[in-house]
Write an enzyme that holds these catalytic residues in place. Structure first.
Site, PDB file in Angstrom:
ATOM      1  N   HIS A 211     -28.561  -8.447   6.558  1.00  0.00           N
ATOM      2  CA  HIS A 211     -27.589  -9.343   7.167  1.00  0.00           C
ATOM      3  C   HIS A 211     -26.150  -9.116   6.720  1.00  0.00           C
ATOM      4  CE1 HIS A 211     -27.674 -11.430   3.317  1.00  0.00           C
ATOM      5  NE2 HIS A 211     -26.584 -12.066   3.704  1.00  0.00           N
ATOM      6  N   ARG A 212     -25.931  -8.409   5.614  1.00  0.00           N
ATOM      7  CA  ARG A 212     -24.578  -8.309   5.084  1.00  0.00           C
ATOM      8  C   ARG A 212     -23.679  -7.484   5.993  1.00  0.00           C
ATOM      9  NH1 ARG A 212     -23.232 -10.271   0.128  1.00  0.00           N
ATOM     10  NH2 ARG A 212     -24.984 -10.879  -1.206  1.00  0.00           N
TER      11      ARG A 212
END
Length: 383
Positions: A211-212
């Site tokens: 998700h980063r």
């Protein structure tokens, strides 16, 4: 004593839940002074699967207000939060503003409080990846330099602050995420049915989360990670609870295939290998289901700091899909391996992992939340 708690993202809901439980326990025992806590949700995570389900499962008191600040650039989100939080704090004038972790919600809460001269307490203070390209690193550093109270999860976090000249108001309390693991893991084993729903057998699948922004916003990195997962999935199923940001990024890269015309992505397969294997993409899951998936996985691959630690807590080997981590203790013990986004490195890191016990335990004894409440009460008397 009046505390205004600022949350906005999944990890913060979890951390705030155990501190709120400790506050409620203090009040239940009728100890003086009574602590009046109000929770503000910035709306940073606005999807029900990333937000409301956590309040429900964790027993987190409902927020007094949801600011409704959803997606946008870092500047847009932080500015809108800052404007709304400033008005709220001016009206309420709490004794402490309590912020968690390293998100835009953390930074906005700290900035608003600092400009109004309201004391700030930062839970999970002192973490450093030493990569200033990460927005989370900027948020951590600025928040720590604005805060009056620093609740550090590890000794290395205390030392990081000292190197930056921050020694006053620094407390090594342990990790509230470990508190949460001890409280909620038994509940997850009892209540979660996610393994049955997905027809998974314990220790016969890998769990992955991505998700980063450093991965989702860089096509080469995301494509490399996805190729690494695809290769692993040829021999062992890889389950991916997919963050909305990652889904959109995969669509742009042409790596996403819709399950059906309705757009339903539940239990969808992407780049599937032989029957029974492949990358199994599912919608984001609640905290209890996530704990169960983590505990039962043979190995976890992630770019999430929180999931790295949860793997450590559950004694599941971890491969981190980044080039550095703020949770250095997990790497120092050999439990967690940094693999970045290169498919070959990812495969090699998986081969090098060994199940077993981490050997050392740097994250406290599971009473971090109680210590935080005691220190806040003690320090309030001295202000």
């Amino acid at each position: 004593m009046r505390i205004l708690t600022i949350v906005g993202a999944r990890p913060q809901f979890i951390k705030a839940a155990v501190v709120s439980r400790a506050i409620a326990e203090h009040n239940r025992q009728k100890k003086n002074p009574f602590i009046h806590e109000e929770i503000v949700h910035t709306g940073q995570h606005y999807d029900v699967r990333m937000s409301q389900i956590f309040f429900d499962e964790l027993g987190l008191p409902p927020p007094v207000v949801n600011l409704g600040v959803g997606s946008g650039t870092h500047g847009q989100m932080t500015a809108r939060m800052l404007e709304k939080l400033e008005r709220l704090m001016e009206a309420n004038r709490p004794d402490w503003v309590l912020v968690y972790g390293d998100t835009n919600s953390t930074l906005a809460g700290a900035l608003a409080a600092a400009k109004l001269h309201i004391p700030i307490a930062h839970v999970e203070a002192g973490l450093r990846s030493f990569n200033r390209r990460m927005p989370e690193e900027i948020n951590r550093v600025v928040t720590d330099h604005l805060a009056q109270m620093h609740f550090c999860p590890t000794q290395s976090a205390v030392e990081n602050l000292a190197r930056e000249g921050i020694t006053k108001g620094v407390f090594h309390v342990g990790d509230v995420m470990y508190d949460a693991a001890l409280v909620f893991a038994p509940i997850a084993r009892q209540k979660s049915r996610i393994l049955e729903t997905l027809q998974l057998r314990p220790k016969q699948y890998y769990l992955a989360t991505i998700h980063r922004a450093e991965n989702t916003d860089q096509p080469d990195r995301l494509a490399g990670i996805w190729e690494g997962l695809r290769r692993l999935a040829k021999t062992c199923p890889v389950v991916v609870p997919l963050h909305p940001r990652t889904r959109h990024a995969l669509q742009k890269l042409g790596l996403w295939e819709s399950a059906d015309a309705s757009g339903n992505t539940q239990a969808l397969r992407l780049a599937a290998g032989p029957s029974g294997n492949g990358i199994r993409v599912i919608e984001p899951v609640g905290f209890l289901d996530m704990i169960r998936l983590e505990e039962a996985a043979a190995l976890i691959l992630t770019d999430s700091g929180g999931v790295q630690k949860e793997a450590y807590f559950h004694q599941v080997p971890c491969v981190t899909l980044r080039d550095e981590t703020e949770w250095v203790e997990t790497v120092q013990t050999g439990w967690n391996r940094l693999a970045g986004s290169d498919p070959e490195r990812i495969q090699q890191a998986v081969l090098e992992t060994q199940p077993g016990h981490p050997g050392i335990w740097p994250y406290g004894d599971g009473t971090a939340a109680e210590k935080i409440v005691r220190i806040l009460l003690r320090e309030q008397k001295s202000i």
